[in-house]
Design a protein around this motif. Structure first.
Motif, PDB file in Angstrom:
ATOM      1  N   ILE A 134      -8.390  -1.533  -6.332  1.00 46.81           N
ATOM      2  CA  ILE A 134      -7.740  -1.869  -4.729  1.00 46.81           C
ATOM      3  C   ILE A 134      -7.955  -0.606  -3.984  1.00 46.81           C
ATOM      4  O   ILE A 134      -7.613   0.419  -4.506  1.00 46.81           O
ATOM      5  CB  ILE A 134      -6.413  -2.415  -4.799  1.00 46.81           C
ATOM      6  N   LYS A 135      -8.689  -0.769  -3.093  1.00 48.18           N
ATOM      7  CA  LYS A 135      -8.954   0.451  -2.140  1.00 48.18           C
ATOM      8  C   LYS A 135      -7.693   0.458  -1.152  1.00 48.18           C
ATOM      9  O   LYS A 135      -7.152  -0.415  -0.971  1.00 48.18           O
ATOM     10  CB  LYS A 135     -10.537   0.183  -1.432  1.00 48.18           C
ATOM     11  N   LYS A 136      -7.481   1.989  -0.823  1.00 46.74           N
ATOM     12  CA  LYS A 136      -6.315   2.120   0.193  1.00 46.74           C
ATOM     13  C   LYS A 136      -6.530   1.465   1.210  1.00 46.74           C
ATOM     14  O   LYS A 136      -7.785   1.284   1.690  1.00 46.74           O
ATOM     15  CB  LYS A 136      -6.284   3.394   0.609  1.00 46.74           C
ATOM     16  N   GLY A 137      -5.472   0.463   1.806  1.00 47.27           N
ATOM     17  CA  GLY A 137      -5.644  -0.190   3.075  1.00 47.27           C
ATOM     18  C   GLY A 137      -6.038  -1.547   3.022  1.00 47.27           C
ATOM     19  O   GLY A 137      -6.217  -2.400   3.881  1.00 47.27           O
ATOM     20  N   GLU A 138      -6.710  -1.968   1.653  1.00 48.10           N
ATOM     21  CA  GLU A 138      -7.245  -3.236   1.313  1.00 48.10           C
ATOM     22  C   GLU A 138      -6.399  -4.331   0.725  1.00 48.10           C
ATOM     23  O   GLU A 138      -5.560  -3.551  -0.044  1.00 48.10           O
ATOM     24  CB  GLU A 138      -8.608  -3.091   0.548  1.00 48.10           C
ATOM     25  N   ARG A 139      -6.464  -5.288   1.073  1.00 43.86           N
ATOM     26  CA  ARG A 139      -5.623  -6.408   0.441  1.00 43.86           C
ATOM     27  C   ARG A 139      -6.536  -7.427  -0.623  1.00 43.86           C
ATOM     28  O   ARG A 139      -7.223  -7.944  -0.387  1.00 43.86           O
ATOM     29  CB  ARG A 139      -5.049  -7.234   1.311  1.00 43.86           C
ATOM     30  N   GLU A 140      -5.850  -7.225  -1.939  1.00 46.30           N
ATOM     31  CA  GLU A 140      -6.774  -7.803  -2.887  1.00 46.30           C
ATOM     32  C   GLU A 140      -6.111  -9.487  -2.969  1.00 46.30           C
ATOM     33  O   GLU A 140      -4.764  -9.742  -2.998  1.00 46.30           O
ATOM     34  CB  GLU A 140      -6.584  -7.292  -4.209  1.00 46.30           C
ATOM     35  N   PRO A 141      -6.866 -10.619  -2.710  1.00 48.04           N
ATOM     36  CA  PRO A 141      -6.451 -11.804  -2.702  1.00 48.04           C
ATOM     37  C   PRO A 141      -5.972 -12.404  -3.900  1.00 48.04           C
ATOM     38  O   PRO A 141      -6.913 -12.001  -5.011  1.00 48.04           O
ATOM     39  CB  PRO A 141      -7.503 -12.495  -2.227  1.00 48.04           C
ATOM     40  N   LEU A 142      -5.077 -12.827  -4.072  1.00 50.49           N
ATOM     41  CA  LEU A 142      -4.335 -13.643  -5.365  1.00 50.49           C
ATOM     42  C   LEU A 142      -4.435 -14.954  -5.355  1.00 50.49           C
ATOM     43  O   LEU A 142      -4.967 -15.535  -4.195  1.00 50.49           O
ATOM     44  CB  LEU A 142      -3.432 -12.932  -5.839  1.00 50.49           C
ATOM     45  N   LYS A 143      -3.661 -15.680  -6.052  1.00 52.09           N
ATOM     46  CA  LYS A 143      -3.457 -17.026  -5.877  1.00 52.09           C
ATOM     47  C   LYS A 143      -2.218 -17.501  -4.990  1.00 52.09           C
ATOM     48  O   LYS A 143      -1.338 -16.933  -4.924  1.00 52.09           O
ATOM     49  CB  LYS A 143      -3.422 -17.667  -7.280  1.00 52.09           C
TER      50      LYS A 143
END
Length: 269
Positions: A134-143
């Motif tokens: 995960i890059k700083k400031g980015e949001r990883e989509p989950l379920k």
């Protein structure tokens, strides 16, 4: 023939035989993590049909029982750290790890980690032990509308934020490696694990790598007594109200008056 060759072969075989013995137990992916205080009489519902009960907590030890469904499979006393293991196909698997701080007696802080039992079905994770960057400031989509964001990375410290839609569900600062980000919720009075992720490393203060990320469905509540309790409280308030008692008195008086009139008419006839 060089005599060193048979010796080398023998040494290699010996190493392969010794390694499994020295390696100790293994475990599958973590499916439940609890960090809370427990007290005598507590019942903790775990995953895959396991259940932990706290029988008695004393200064130096605690009595615990582990159930598989309705069957009690362990009844013992622990003095702090304990591992419940299970042998499957000649391999010892760690299933439940418990660490209790018994210095102050009852109640006692407890950390519990449960790993998937490979001998039992487990088919309800939404995400099953993946590794992501995960890059700083980015949001990883989950379920199920969740998302995990590396909000801040400074000096080998990262702030991970869990979102549900646009709402912040949990935010925690982690430092170093091998730290866990855990999200649990209470369902029917029991803590249930919804998300587990382990921080592996922080790279150049611009990204983080997490492993063993697992997400689980939110269990449905089986407690249907709340509505009944609310109705009961409402009925009790109604009965105790002054207006209700006044109307009830008028109704009783009217019934008695009608009954007296009826008797009087019969007497006249």
């Amino acid at each position: 023939m060089n005599r060193s060759i048979p010796r080398t072969i023998f040494a290699t075989l010996a190493i392969f035989l010794i390694i499994p013995i020295c390696a100790g137990n293994v475990h599958e992916v973590a499916i439940c993590y609890l960090d809370d205080s427990v007290e005598t009489g507590d019942i903790i519902e775990l995953e895959q049909g396991y259940r932990l009960t706290i029988g008695d907590i004393r200064k130096n030890d605690a009595a615990i029982s582990i159930f598989n469904g309705s069957e009690e499979i362990l009844n013992t006393s622990i003095s702090g750290d304990y591992i419940f293991e299970k042998e499957i196909d000649g391999i010892n698997y760690d299933i439940i790890r418990i660490s209790m701080n018994l210095n102050d007696g009852d109640p006692a802080p407890m950390v519990l980690e449960q790993y998937r039992d490979p001998g039992k079905p487990f088919d309800y994770p939404l995400i099953d032990a993946v590794s992501i960057t995960i890059k700083k400031g980015e949001r990883e989509p989950l379920k199920a509308g969740y998302g995990l964001e590396a909000t801040s990375i400074i000096d080998n410290n990262v702030v991970l934020t869990l979102y549900k839609g646009d709402d912040v569900v949990k935010q925690e600062k982690l430092s170093g490696s091998d730290k866990r980000f855990i999200h649990t919720i209470k369902v029917d009075g029991q803590r249930r694990t919804i998300l587990i992720a382990k921080l592996d490393r922080i790279s150049n203060n611009d990204s983080v790598q997490v492993s063993g990320l697992s997400q689980f469905e939110v269990p449905e509540s089986t407690d249907e007594g709340d509505d009944d309790d609310d109705d009961g409280n409402w009925n009790l308030q109604l009965v105790e109200s002054t207006i209700f008692q006044y109307l009830l008195s008028i109704f009783v008086f009217a019934c008695v008056f009608v009954m007296i009139l009826g008797i009087a008419r019969r007497v006249r006839k």
